[in-house]
Design a protein around this motif. Structure first.
Motif, PDB file in Angstrom:
ATOM      1  N   MET A  36      30.967  39.195  32.453  1.00  0.00           N
ATOM      2  CA  MET A  36      32.286  38.630  32.140  1.00  0.00           C
ATOM      3  C   MET A  36      32.807  39.202  30.831  1.00  0.00           C
ATOM      4  SD  MET A  36      33.303  36.114  34.259  1.00  0.00           S
ATOM      5  CE  MET A  36      32.709  34.978  35.447  1.00  0.00           C
ATOM      6  N   LYS A  59      36.608  42.398  30.438  1.00  0.00           N
ATOM      7  CA  LYS A  59      37.926  42.537  29.807  1.00  0.00           C
ATOM      8  C   LYS A  59      38.256  43.995  29.487  1.00  0.00           C
ATOM      9  CE  LYS A  59      36.261  41.063  25.313  1.00  0.00           C
ATOM     10  NZ  LYS A  59      36.283  39.983  24.392  1.00  0.00           N
ATOM     11  N   MET A  89      41.343  44.286  35.617  1.00  0.00           N
ATOM     12  CA  MET A  89      40.387  43.200  35.739  1.00  0.00           C
ATOM     13  C   MET A  89      40.979  41.982  36.487  1.00  0.00           C
ATOM     14  SD  MET A  89      39.598  40.140  34.134  1.00  0.00           S
ATOM     15  CE  MET A  89      39.409  39.752  32.441  1.00  0.00           C
ATOM     16  N   ASP A  90      42.267  41.710  36.237  1.00  0.00           N
ATOM     17  CA  ASP A  90      42.916  40.553  36.892  1.00  0.00           C
ATOM     18  C   ASP A  90      42.786  40.655  38.407  1.00  0.00           C
ATOM     19  OD1 ASP A  90      43.861  40.747  34.321  1.00  0.00           O
ATOM     20  OD2 ASP A  90      45.734  39.716  34.826  1.00  0.00           O
ATOM     21  N   MET A 105      39.247  40.014  39.559  1.00  0.00           N
ATOM     22  CA  MET A 105      38.748  38.640  39.442  1.00  0.00           C
ATOM     23  C   MET A 105      39.291  37.719  40.540  1.00  0.00           C
ATOM     24  SD  MET A 105      36.783  37.856  36.761  1.00  0.00           S
ATOM     25  CE  MET A 105      37.140  36.228  36.151  1.00  0.00           C
ATOM     26  N   LYS A 106      40.550  37.947  40.870  1.00  0.00           N
ATOM     27  CA  LYS A 106      41.207  36.998  41.786  1.00  0.00           C
ATOM     28  C   LYS A 106      40.441  36.835  43.097  1.00  0.00           C
ATOM     29  CE  LYS A 106      45.776  36.694  39.946  1.00  0.00           C
ATOM     30  NZ  LYS A 106      46.850  37.622  39.662  1.00  0.00           N
ATOM     31  N   THR A 135      41.864  30.226  38.007  1.00  0.00           N
ATOM     32  CA  THR A 135      41.601  31.668  37.837  1.00  0.00           C
ATOM     33  C   THR A 135      42.439  32.315  36.734  1.00  0.00           C
ATOM     34  OG1 THR A 135      40.903  31.761  40.121  1.00  0.00           O
ATOM     35  CG2 THR A 135      41.424  33.870  39.093  1.00  0.00           C
ATOM     36  N   PRO A 136      43.776  32.160  36.738  1.00  0.00           N
ATOM     37  CA  PRO A 136      44.558  32.837  35.684  1.00  0.00           C
ATOM     38  C   PRO A 136      44.142  32.393  34.285  1.00  0.00           C
ATOM     39  CG  PRO A 136      46.000  31.619  37.189  1.00  0.00           C
ATOM     40  CD  PRO A 136      44.618  31.395  37.638  1.00  0.00           C
ATOM     41  N   ILE A 192      40.912  34.105  33.404  1.00  0.00           N
ATOM     42  CA  ILE A 192      41.141  35.515  33.058  1.00  0.00           C
ATOM     43  C   ILE A 192      41.649  35.610  31.614  1.00  0.00           C
ATOM     44  CG2 ILE A 192      42.573  37.535  33.596  1.00  0.00           C
ATOM     45  CD1 ILE A 192      42.389  36.625  36.581  1.00  0.00           C
ATOM     46  N   GLU A 193      42.593  34.739  31.303  1.00  0.00           N
ATOM     47  CA  GLU A 193      43.138  34.696  29.932  1.00  0.00           C
ATOM     48  C   GLU A 193      42.019  34.477  28.918  1.00  0.00           C
ATOM     49  OE1 GLU A 193      46.095  35.290  28.231  1.00  0.00           O
ATOM     50  OE2 GLU A 193      46.244  36.146  30.259  1.00  0.00           O
ATOM     51  N   LYS A 234      39.829  37.459  28.510  1.00  0.00           N
ATOM     52  CA  LYS A 234      40.524  38.505  27.738  1.00  0.00           C
ATOM     53  C   LYS A 234      40.481  38.204  26.243  1.00  0.00           C
ATOM     54  CE  LYS A 234      43.949  40.186  31.052  1.00  0.00           C
ATOM     55  NZ  LYS A 234      45.319  39.958  31.507  1.00  0.00           N
TER      56      LYS A 234
END
Ligand SMILES: Cc1cc2nc3c(=O)[nH]c(=O)nc-3n(C[C@H](O)[C@H](O)[C@H](O)COP(=O)(O)OP(=O)(O)OC[C@H]3O[C@@H](n4cnc5c(N)ncnc54)[C@H](O)[C@@H]3O)c2cc1C
Ligand code: SF4
Ligand code: SF4
Length: 1015
Positions: free
Chosen positions: A927, A931, A936-937, A940-941, A1005-1006, A1009-1010, A1013
């Motif tokens: 993980m 980043k 990567m987004d 991951m989704k 998920t979003p 991801i944030e 990052k």
């Protein structure tokens, strides 16, 4: 004519939402429920008609709404389809060109009733049954009423046009309508009366949206009924002609043919928890059975003579009584179909027997016919051919409806109504008025937005009907070879056979819709029983999916059983939803409403739903009563969870009354467990079974013969559900159950002299569903008890006894608290309307609901328990528990809110650092590296839905301590609850996560991801 509008543009959606707010529905799945009327169409016809889902549904609540909607529709040339009860079958509510469905069912007020002039002014969406009730309150009654009165509306009957009960004396329904306010297609209001009115009659929503109607009504009078049998149609015709000639002053004449009478005898019995209710149903002779109705004051001496001279025989009074009681159940026999091929015709009375003869001669399938005689010398014949819409032969058998129509035409008759399917026959229906109607539409609707295609028909459909008529003998030949045997059902997908059968039987008449609290609390068709049956058929046809959203729809039913009471087919509807709960949650492991999981954990640990301690359960028992309670006794008082922990006045009141009445009883003390109903309705039947076994075992250990409850839900479990489960599980039961009000009725002579303190208040009485309609129909004992309190001014609510509205608690409170508050507010409003100081009930859950709902709705009324009121009058000091109930509700409300997927996603987002740290080390490193990976987004989704369910079982226990703290921050809790949470939460999460994760992951998920990052 406008083009088809399957979807609105984004701007149009915004505009419509700005105008109508929560009264517009743009949801694709909800819109699907508004694409049909009562007719089950053969697949070939469906194909020709194409997709009929509207682009939006708007609830029109006022004339102003109608104006705004039509202005909007004109601006963008969007079709508008008025829809009321949707009980018609001529395609008038089918949005063949998409656009907006204008649902007028909330436009349902009575504006004025004038007993002097015998007129009433009403809004167009008022249901006939409700209007009749309102008129009766003023000593008036309707002149003519359709046999669909429990669902159809005043505006709908005017626009569809038809005859009904009372049409023998008063003619067609519209003949009792004097004045109509309508918003024309151009958005301008106009009034029509006198001869001008005929420009609107039967125009099926193509001339505008009717908002108000002025009706002529009559004085209410007791009515008598006589039923008679006739050996053949000729004899019946002869009797009817004599009655007309002799001007026998009857109000209504309706009849069945022998096939219908026979089917009525064979129709399935009405059941209540599997027990036959209508044991005394009389048997009809297999003959033409005609029922004559007339006001009791009239001299109808010529009637018997006319019947007998024609060879008829008067039938026993029990038959006429039964036939009039079943006035509105004209489709009852559909359960033997399960589908019907309809053919509705209008024929002159003098040709009626010939029509019957020809039908018999030419149609080889069984034809069931109901007739309604109109004063003008015509007879409406509603013919139904039992069939199955799932059979391929349904397509060819449908041709027979054209054959019946042809027979009518050959005998000077016509189709009853034109509409989408019989547009080619509209000249026969409207006659000379057609030109005026078309001129009006041309003038006010140049773009053709108002219910397009309804009067014009559809090209291919018109051709098919014309061809079918031209080649009728060919169609008849094929139709006559399309008979089917008995239709059987099997378990299919997740739908048990018996539920599927009911879904196909449902006539879609809509009697169950307006009074279903799941429906009127939310307002959209998918939430009604009718909608759920439609869903099942669509699901079995592969046009719908049974996902979590639909599971929630089945779970959200409050079990009030209003639908069972109203269903014209006597279907055990609520039982079917109960079956679905077990099927979906218990068997298929779909998610129940999340708060039920916390309750289940609390139940298994501490035997109560309020997350309280088992050891504290019997602390409510007053010492002096405890001292009198023996270890063993014939009677046991069972308090239930809410009365034990929250509204202790209910339990204290009950034992005080019993004791003062001289009843000796024991109890289960701290061994008492919840009755289990929350687990039953949650579909968590494994937990229910455990609880039920525990309660039954403990009760029998104390030598109890009769269980006394105060809570109606506990009553229902002990009285009805436990014995059924006991039988299923092979447990010997042998316990009787009574509500305390029933027991006290036997001792009222002892109790009554002890009432000391008067209660100088106006008290309105709320019947709880589970003791009333959905239970033992215990209506009078609680009333007697309440009325025995000195000084009380007793009031009935508008909806009482069998018609009582649900308080909207338990399932609605768990599922959608705002809906529950709305439902509670509506019920309390009935008490406010009768100027009550107190709304009284005997159910602790109803009382909590009223207390919470009156606070939420800012309504100034007290909610009190019957037992507490009586016990106070007996001189006991029983503290008011309102504030404690309100306080106890707060953590539950917060917890229910927290358990919504969006809020759980928020909570998990807050715990991301802990969740990351709890992941296996290699994954953590991955993980951290992720980043730096471009894109990567996107990576991951798709990974999350696969990864998260696998990780959760190991991550959740590690983050649980932090999760508990996060929950505590969000939910203010009493100590006992806080202490128990570490035991309850992990169990609830374990059960919830497999089903809830798919809803949480897209939200989380979003944010994950944030987080990655940033860290
Ligand atoms: C069990 C049963 C029994 C029945 N018995 C009879 C009977 O005895 N006699 C009889 O004639 N019919 C009968 N019907 C058919 C049906 O009930 C009637 O046609 C009824 O009048 C339709 O009323 P509704 O409110 O359901 O209208 P809907 O079906 O909703 O609409 C009918 C038509 O009127 C239009 N419309 C509705 N409201 C408005 C409005 N406010 N403004 C403009 N247009 C509007 C719609 O667009 C549609 O074209 C029966 C149906 C059933 C299921
Ligand atoms: S039981 Fe009550 S809430 Fe449930 S579907 Fe029937 S009417 Fe609606
Ligand atoms: S469930 Fe019964 S009342 Fe409801 S629409 Fe179907 S037949 Fe009519």
């Amino acid at each position: 004519m406008t083009d088809r509008v399957p979807e609105l543009s984004a701007d149009q959606k915004t505009e419509l939402s700005e105008i109508f707010g929560e009264y517009v529905n743009l949801d694709k799945r909800e819109r699907h429920y508004y694409n049909h009327d009562i007719g089950a169409l053969p697949p070939l016809v469906k194909k020709v008609i194409g997709n009929t889902d509207p682009a939006a549904v708007v609830k029109v609540r006022s004339e102003e709404d109608a104006v705004k909607l039509l202005e909007f529709a004109n601006r963008y040339k969007i079709p508008v389809v008025p829809r009321a009860g949707a009980s018609s079958g001529y395609g008038g509510v089918i949005p063949t060109k998409g656009g907006v469905v204008a649902d007028v069912t909330l436009l349902n007020g009575v504006l004025s009733i004038d007993p002097e002039t015998e007129t009433a002014v009403v809004q167009s969406g008022i249901i006939w049954e409700k209007l009749e009730r309102k008129l009766n309150e003023k000593g008036l009654s309707l002149r003519a009423i359709p046999s669909s009165a429990p669902s159809s509306t005043v505006g709908g009957w005017l626009m569809q046009s038809g005859a009904g009960y009372g049409s023998y004396e008063f003619g067609w329904g519209h003949e009792s309508m004097e004045n109509v306010r309508i918003v024309l297609p151009n958005g301008k209001m106009k009034e029509f009366s006198g001869p001008e009115l005929s420009k609107l009659i039967g125009t099926m929503g193509t001339t505008g949206i009717i908002t108000e109607v002025t009706l002529k009504v009559q004085r209410q009078e007791e009515r008598n009924a006589v039923s008679a049998s006739f050996p053949n149609a000729a004899a019946l015709r002869e009797a009817l002609e004599t009655i007309r000639e002799k001007k026998v002053p009857l109000w209504s004449i309706s009849f069945l043919n022998p096939e219908w009478a026979d089917m009525k005898n064979k129709a399935p019995r009405k059941l209540h928890y599997g027990e036959v209710v209508d044991k005394d149903r009389p048997v009809l002779p297999k003959a033409y059975v005609c029922t004559f109705m007339y006001p009791a004051s009239r001299d109808v001496s010529g009637l018997t003579e006319a019947i007998e001279n024609a060879g008829g025989t008067a039938l026993p009074e029990e038959i006429s009584k039964h036939e009039t009681e079943e006035w509105f159940k004209s489709m009852k026999v559909k359960r033997l179909g399960p589908s019907f091929i309809p053919a509705e015709i209008l024929v002159p009375l003098d040709k009626m027997d010939r029509v019957f003869e020809e039908i018999k001669k030419r149609i080889k399938l069984q034809v069931l016919t109901e007739g309604m005689v109109i004063g003008d010398g015509n007879v409406v014949l509603l013919c139904f051919i039992p069939h199955s819409e799932r059979s391929v032969l349904f397509n060819t058998a449908f041709a027979l409806s054209l054959s019946i129509l042809k027979i009518a035409e050959e005998n000077g008759g016509r189709v009853y109504s034109s509409g989408l399917f019989f547009a080619s026959k509209k000249k026969d229906v409207f006659g000379d008025k057609l030109a005026e109607i078309e001129a009006l539409r041309k003038e006010f609707d140049p773009s053709g937005i108002m219910n397009p295609e309804t009067l014009e028909g559809k090209g291919l459909l018109n051709t098919a009907v014309s061809m079918g008529s031209a080649f009728e003998p060919l169609g008849r030949m094929a139709g006559n070879m399309s008979g089917i045997g008995k239709t059987t059902f099997k378990d299919e997908k997740e739908i048990p056979a018996e539920v599927a059968e009911l879904a196909y039987s449902c006539s879609q008449c809509g009697y169950c819709v307006s009074e279903c609290d799941q429906y009127y609390g939310r307002g959209w068709e998918s939430q009604s029983p009718r909608g759920k049956w439609f869903f099942i058929k669509e699901y079995l046809a592969g046009r719908e999916k049974l996902d979590q959203r639909q599971t929630n729809t089945f779970l959200a039913c409050t079990t009030c059983q209003m639908c069972d009471a109203r269903c014209e087919l006597d279907m055990p509807i609520e039982h079917a939803w109960m079956t679905m709960r077990g099927k979906l949650v218990d068997e298929e492991k779909k998610m129940t409403f999340p708060p039920f999981e916390i309750m289940a954990a609390s139940l298994l640990k501490e035997r109560n739903i309020w997350a309280n301690y088992r050891k504290d359960r019997d602390k409510w028992i007053p010492d002096d009563i405890r001292a009198k309670m023996k270890d063993e006794a014939e009677y046991a008082y069972f308090a239930g969870c809410t009365a034990s922990f929250v509204e202790k006045d209910v339990a204290v009141g009950a034992v005080r009354m019993l004791n003062d009445a001289g009843v000796e009883f024991t109890g289960l003390f701290d061994r008492e467990a919840c009755c289990g109903i929350p687990m039953l309705v949650a579909g968590k039947w494994d937990v229910f079974e455990k609880i039920m076994r525990m309660n039954v075992y403990n009760m029998k250990k104390r030598g109890v013969k009769t269980v006394i409850t105060s809570c109606p839900a506990c009553w229902l479990m002990w009285h009805t559900v436990y014995p059924q489960w006991a039988e299923k599980l092979g447990i010997e039961y042998g316990l009787e159950t009574k509500h305390y009000s029933e027991v006290l009725m036997e001792h009222l002579d002892v109790l009554k002299p002890k009432f000391k303190k008067p209660l100088n208040k106006v008290v309105a009485w709320h019947d709880s569903c589970h003791l009333g309609r959905a239970g033992g129909k215990v209506y009078e004992p609680p009333r007697e008890l309440l009325k025995a309190i000195p000084g009380i001014q007793f009031r009935e609510l508008e909806h009482n006894r069998e018609q009582a509205h649900c308080c909207g608690s338990v399932v609605s409170l768990i599922a959608e608290p705002p809906v529950a508050y709305k439902l509670g507010g509506m019920r309390i409003q009935e008490a406010v309307d009768v100027k009550a100081d107190i709304i009284a009930a005997l159910c602790p859950c109803c009382t909590v609901q009223f207390r919470v709902a009156s606070e939420k709705n800012n309504m100034k009324i007290e909610s009190q328990d019957l037992g507490a009121l009586v016990a106070r009058s007996l001189g006991y000091d029983i503290p008011d528990t309102t504030n404690y109930a309100l306080q106890s509700w707060v953590p539950f409300e917060k917890m229910i809110d927290l358990m919504q997927p969006e809020n759980m996603a928020d909570l998990m987002a807050e715990l991301l650092p802990e969740m990351m740290a709890a992941m296996p080390a290699p994954l953590q490193s991955m993980m951290k590296m992720a980043k730096y990976v471009p894109g990567m987004d996107a990576l991951m989704k798709p990974m999350m839905p696969v990864m998260m369910p696998r990780l959760m079982p190991s991550v959740m226990p590690k983050v649980m301590p932090d999760m508990l703290k996060a929950v505590e921050r969000r939910v203010p809790m009493p100590d006992y609850m806080k202490e128990q949470l570490p035991d309850l939460m992990p169990k609830a999460m374990e059960n919830l996560m497999p089903n809830m994760l798919p809803q949480i992951i897209p939200l989380l998920t979003p944010r994950m991801i944030e987080y990655i990052k940033k860290h």
